[in-house]
Design an enzyme around this catalytic site. Structure first.
Site, mmCIF file in Angstrom:
data_model
loop_
_atom_site.group_PDB
_atom_site.id
_atom_site.type_symbol
_atom_site.label_atom_id
_atom_site.label_comp_id
_atom_site.label_asym_id
_atom_site.label_seq_id
_atom_site.Cartn_x
_atom_site.Cartn_y
_atom_site.Cartn_z
ATOM 1 C CG ASN A 8 -1.764 1.215 1.357
ATOM 2 O OD1 ASN A 8 -1.811 2.046 0.436
ATOM 3 N ND2 ASN A 8 -2.456 1.362 2.478
ATOM 4 C CD1 TRP A 9 3.601 1.092 -2.721
ATOM 5 C CD2 TRP A 9 3.344 1.982 -4.760
ATOM 6 N NE1 TRP A 9 4.275 0.286 -3.612
ATOM 7 C CE2 TRP A 9 4.131 0.809 -4.875
ATOM 8 C CE3 TRP A 9 3.058 2.701 -5.920
ATOM 9 C CZ2 TRP A 9 4.612 0.349 -6.100
ATOM 10 C CZ3 TRP A 9 3.540 2.257 -7.139
ATOM 11 C CH2 TRP A 9 4.303 1.084 -7.237
ATOM 12 C CE LYS A 10 -0.280 3.144 4.808
ATOM 13 N NZ LYS A 10 -0.149 3.208 6.253
ATOM 14 C CG HIS A 93 -5.928 1.950 5.300
ATOM 15 N ND1 HIS A 93 -5.429 2.856 6.206
ATOM 16 C CD2 HIS A 93 -4.943 1.033 5.089
ATOM 17 C CE1 HIS A 93 -4.196 2.491 6.530
ATOM 18 N NE2 HIS A 93 -3.878 1.396 5.861
ATOM 19 C CD GLU A 165 -3.475 -2.368 7.380
ATOM 20 O OE1 GLU A 165 -2.407 -2.659 6.836
ATOM 21 O OE2 GLU A 165 -4.026 -1.271 7.233
ATOM 22 C CB SER A 214 5.215 -1.846 11.853
ATOM 23 O OG SER A 214 4.641 -0.606 12.200
ATOM 24 N N GLY A 235 2.884 -1.240 4.311
ATOM 25 C CA GLY A 235 2.905 0.195 4.019
ATOM 26 C C GLY A 235 4.325 0.656 3.753
ATOM 27 N N GLY A 236 4.943 1.261 4.770
ATOM 28 C CA GLY A 236 6.268 1.883 4.625
ATOM 29 C C GLY A 236 7.312 1.027 3.925
#
Ligand code: 13P
Length: 256
Positions: A8-10, A93, A165, A214, A235-236
């Site tokens: 998920n590149w947000k 989300h 999540e 994370s 994510g990150g």
């Protein structure tokens, strides 16, 4: 069932950056039959990336869409417009729930609209830190899961992916904590129990349940071996190509 690794590149990457990343990822990645790799770029990048990707290797997800197909909804994009362009869409989300004010009712309509347009919704659920501290985790999970699925009939449950999540485990820094495999296991069991009670045991077992919060190459193996976890929503770490590839490699190793 496949193991899903979803990036998920947000709100990150320009269209150019996204395209270069995808080019490199496609080059680095053999086709793993048992591991489904998905990336969720910003809305603007979806169309060019859909022309660039090899869907056998990497599928695309939208990060959000609106439940009406067309009409006076300034700024929105519909599932019907995304139909055929993406295979998945993240729905509900926590950043959309808590930053952008989406509630279970709206999320349920989005899940329904996704399925109607042949897009697999990845329904995100998870408690906040204070809900966990007050012992409300089970209630929150139940409400968000059944709320989000309230427009999904028995025949369509197999078209849904659920992602657990916990909000407190997202974007953790050194000073905040990450979820332990035991904490995840407990909630994933609960999710499967709620699904089994509502849709029957067989249908419940067919639903992929992902974990997100994370995820890094260093913890991916531990998370993927939690019973009942079928993949990761990253994510990150998905923004760093080498880390995302490492996570895919971990998934491949866990499967073999
Ligand atoms: P992080 O992996 O950055 O914690 O983000 C998780 C997430 O929200 C994925 O949807």
């Amino acid at each position: 069932m496949k193991t899903y690794i979803v990036g998920n590149w947000k709100l990150n990457f320009t269209v150019g950056e996204a395209s270069i990343y995808l080019h490199k990822l496609l080059k680095a990645m053999p086709n793993y039959r048992d591991v489904g790799v998905v990336v969720a770029p910003s809305t603007l990048a979806i169309q060019p990336l859909s022309l660039q990707t090899d869907r056998h290797k990497i599928k695309l997800a939208a990060q959000n869409a609106f439940y009406r197909d067309y009409g006076a909804y300034t700024g929105e994009i519909s599932f019907s417009q995304l139909r055929g362009v993406v295979d998945y869409c993240i729905v509900g989300h926590s950043e959309r729930r808590y930053v952008l004010g989406e509630d279970d009712k709206m999320i349920a309509k989005k899940v329904e609209a996704a399925i109607r347009n042949k897009i697999t919704p990845i329904l995100c659920i998870g408690e906040t830190e204070s809900e966990r501290a007050f012992g409300e985790t089970a209630d929150v999970i139940r409400d968000q899961l059944l709320g989000g699925l309230s427009e999904v009939g028995d025949d369509d449950l197999s078209k849904v992916i659920v992602a657990y999540e916990p909000v407190w485990a997202i974007s953790s820094t050194k000073s905040s904590r990450i979820a332990s495999p035991d904490e995840i296991s407990e909630v994933v069991k609960l999710i499967r129990r709620i699904l089994a009670d509502t849709y029957g045991i067989e249908s419940a077992e067919e639903v992929p349940v992902l974990f997100g919060g994370s995820v890094k190459p260093s913890n991916a193996g531990a998370y993927l071996t939690v019973p009942g976890v079928n993949g990761l929503l990253v994510g990150g770490a998905s923004l760093i190509l080498s880390e995302f590839i490492d996570i895919i490699e971990v998934a491949k190793r866990v499967r073999s």
